[in-house]
Design a protein around this motif. Structure first.
Motif, PDB file in Angstrom:
ATOM      1  N   UNK A 135      -2.933  -3.902  -8.954  1.00  0.00           N
ATOM      2  CA  UNK A 135      -3.210  -4.479  -7.636  1.00  0.00           C
ATOM      3  C   UNK A 135      -3.067  -3.403  -6.569  1.00  0.00           C
ATOM      4  N   UNK A 136      -2.053  -2.567  -6.697  1.00  0.00           N
ATOM      5  CA  UNK A 136      -1.861  -1.480  -5.743  1.00  0.00           C
ATOM      6  C   UNK A 136      -3.026  -0.506  -5.762  1.00  0.00           C
ATOM      7  N   UNK A 137      -3.513  -0.210  -6.960  1.00  0.00           N
ATOM      8  CA  UNK A 137      -4.669   0.681  -7.077  1.00  0.00           C
ATOM      9  C   UNK A 137      -5.906   0.031  -6.467  1.00  0.00           C
ATOM     10  N   UNK A 138      -6.062  -1.276  -6.671  1.00  0.00           N
ATOM     11  CA  UNK A 138      -7.207  -1.986  -6.094  1.00  0.00           C
ATOM     12  C   UNK A 138      -7.127  -1.985  -4.575  1.00  0.00           C
ATOM     13  N   UNK A 139      -5.929  -2.211  -4.045  1.00  0.00           N
ATOM     14  CA  UNK A 139      -5.754  -2.197  -2.596  1.00  0.00           C
ATOM     15  C   UNK A 139      -6.043  -0.814  -2.043  1.00  0.00           C
ATOM     16  N   UNK A 140      -5.583   0.211  -2.751  1.00  0.00           N
ATOM     17  CA  UNK A 140      -5.851   1.582  -2.323  1.00  0.00           C
ATOM     18  C   UNK A 140      -7.351   1.868  -2.340  1.00  0.00           C
ATOM     19  N   UNK A 141      -8.034   1.375  -3.373  1.00  0.00           N
ATOM     20  CA  UNK A 141      -9.481   1.552  -3.452  1.00  0.00           C
ATOM     21  C   UNK A 141     -10.189   0.846  -2.311  1.00  0.00           C
ATOM     22  N   UNK A 142      -9.692  -0.331  -1.938  1.00  0.00           N
ATOM     23  CA  UNK A 142     -10.283  -1.068  -0.827  1.00  0.00           C
ATOM     24  C   UNK A 142     -10.064  -0.313   0.481  1.00  0.00           C
ATOM     25  N   UNK A 143      -8.872   0.221   0.663  1.00  0.00           N
ATOM     26  CA  UNK A 143      -8.585   0.994   1.870  1.00  0.00           C
ATOM     27  C   UNK A 143      -9.496   2.216   1.966  1.00  0.00           C
ATOM     28  N   UNK A 144      -9.726   2.873   0.838  1.00  0.00           N
ATOM     29  CA  UNK A 144     -10.633   4.027   0.824  1.00  0.00           C
ATOM     30  C   UNK A 144     -12.056   3.596   1.174  1.00  0.00           C
ATOM     31  N   UNK A 145     -12.480   2.451   0.636  1.00  0.00           N
ATOM     32  CA  UNK A 145     -13.822   1.947   0.928  1.00  0.00           C
ATOM     33  C   UNK A 145     -13.960   1.625   2.415  1.00  0.00           C
ATOM     34  N   UNK A 146     -12.908   1.027   2.995  1.00  0.00           N
ATOM     35  CA  UNK A 146     -12.937   0.702   4.422  1.00  0.00           C
ATOM     36  C   UNK A 146     -12.982   1.978   5.248  1.00  0.00           C
ATOM     37  N   UNK A 147     -12.209   2.984   4.861  1.00  0.00           N
ATOM     38  CA  UNK A 147     -12.219   4.256   5.586  1.00  0.00           C
ATOM     39  C   UNK A 147     -13.595   4.911   5.515  1.00  0.00           C
ATOM     40  N   UNK A 148     -14.227   4.829   4.346  1.00  0.00           N
ATOM     41  CA  UNK A 148     -15.573   5.393   4.200  1.00  0.00           C
ATOM     42  C   UNK A 148     -16.571   4.632   5.065  1.00  0.00           C
ATOM     43  N   UNK A 149     -16.475   3.317   5.056  1.00  0.00           N
ATOM     44  CA  UNK A 149     -17.351   2.493   5.897  1.00  0.00           C
ATOM     45  C   UNK A 149     -17.156   2.845   7.363  1.00  0.00           C
ATOM     46  N   UNK A 150     -15.905   3.011   7.770  1.00  0.00           N
ATOM     47  CA  UNK A 150     -15.602   3.290   9.190  1.00  0.00           C
ATOM     48  C   UNK A 150     -16.289   4.563   9.659  1.00  0.00           C
ATOM     49  N   UNK A 151     -16.325   5.571   8.801  1.00  0.00           N
ATOM     50  CA  UNK A 151     -16.956   6.841   9.183  1.00  0.00           C
ATOM     51  C   UNK A 151     -18.451   6.673   9.458  1.00  0.00           C
ATOM     52  N   UNK A 152     -19.053   5.652   8.880  1.00  0.00           N
ATOM     53  CA  UNK A 152     -20.493   5.437   9.044  1.00  0.00           C
ATOM     54  C   UNK A 152     -20.837   4.521  10.220  1.00  0.00           C
ATOM     55  N   UNK A 153     -19.838   3.868  10.799  1.00  0.00           N
ATOM     56  CA  UNK A 153     -20.095   2.853  11.816  1.00  0.00           C
ATOM     57  C   UNK A 153     -20.106   3.429  13.230  1.00  0.00           C
ATOM     58  N   UNK A 154     -20.965   2.883  14.086  1.00  0.00           N
ATOM     59  CA  UNK A 154     -20.882   3.256  15.499  1.00  0.00           C
ATOM     60  C   UNK A 154     -19.587   2.689  16.092  1.00  0.00           C
ATOM     61  N   UNK A 155     -18.987   3.435  16.989  1.00  0.00           N
ATOM     62  CA  UNK A 155     -17.685   3.065  17.551  1.00  0.00           C
ATOM     63  C   UNK A 155     -17.689   1.698  18.227  1.00  0.00           C
ATOM     64  N   UNK A 156     -18.835   1.286  18.759  1.00  0.00           N
ATOM     65  CA  UNK A 156     -18.871   0.027  19.503  1.00  0.00           C
ATOM     66  C   UNK A 156     -19.048  -1.204  18.617  1.00  0.00           C
ATOM     67  N   UNK A 157     -19.246  -1.029  17.310  1.00  0.00           N
ATOM     68  CA  UNK A 157     -19.431  -2.196  16.441  1.00  0.00           C
ATOM     69  C   UNK A 157     -18.108  -2.954  16.300  1.00  0.00           C
ATOM     70  N   UNK A 158     -18.212  -4.265  16.154  1.00  0.00           N
ATOM     71  CA  UNK A 158     -17.015  -5.094  15.992  1.00  0.00           C
ATOM     72  C   UNK A 158     -16.244  -4.708  14.729  1.00  0.00           C
ATOM     73  N   UNK A 159     -16.977  -4.357  13.676  1.00  0.00           N
ATOM     74  CA  UNK A 159     -16.321  -3.964  12.425  1.00  0.00           C
ATOM     75  C   UNK A 159     -15.502  -2.692  12.629  1.00  0.00           C
ATOM     76  N   UNK A 160     -16.073  -1.703  13.289  1.00  0.00           N
ATOM     77  CA  UNK A 160     -15.352  -0.452  13.543  1.00  0.00           C
ATOM     78  C   UNK A 160     -14.111  -0.705  14.389  1.00  0.00           C
ATOM     79  N   UNK A 161     -14.252  -1.538  15.397  1.00  0.00           N
ATOM     80  CA  UNK A 161     -13.105  -1.824  16.263  1.00  0.00           C
ATOM     81  C   UNK A 161     -12.004  -2.556  15.501  1.00  0.00           C
ATOM     82  N   UNK A 162     -12.395  -3.464  14.599  1.00  0.00           N
ATOM     83  CA  UNK A 162     -11.403  -4.173  13.784  1.00  0.00           C
ATOM     84  C   UNK A 162     -10.665  -3.201  12.868  1.00  0.00           C
TER      85      UNK A 162
END
Length: 71
Positions: free
Chosen positions: A6-33
């Motif tokens: 579960x910890x590895x899965x959570x870490x993988x999710x955090x990495x996926x979110x960090x990768x997504x964040x790098x691709x998002x425009x700063x003004x998007x609701x997802x990036x701000x969240x």
């Protein structure tokens, strides 16, 4: 051992979110969240609203996996 998985899965999710964040425009609701470190559920809902369906499906798969392991 399950906690490690579960910890590895959570870490993988955090990495996926960090990768997504790098691709998002700063003004998007997802990036701000993500920047506000909102709960994953909130980020997923904003990702759906912003049209990042693939990300949301991956999030849903992760949650389903965690729920199955805890039952």
């Amino acid at each position: 051992m399950e906690e490690d998985t579960v910890g590895e899965s959570a870490s993988g999710l955090e990495e996926m979110i960090a990768e997504l964040r790098r691709m998002l425009p700063a003004q998007s609701d997802t990036a701000q969240a993500i920047d506000r470190q909102e709960p994953f559920e909130s980020i997923a809902l904003k990702a759906i609203d912003d049209g990042y369906v693939e990300f949301s499906h991956e999030f849903t798969d992760f949650i389903e996996t965690c729920l199955r392991r805890n039952t």
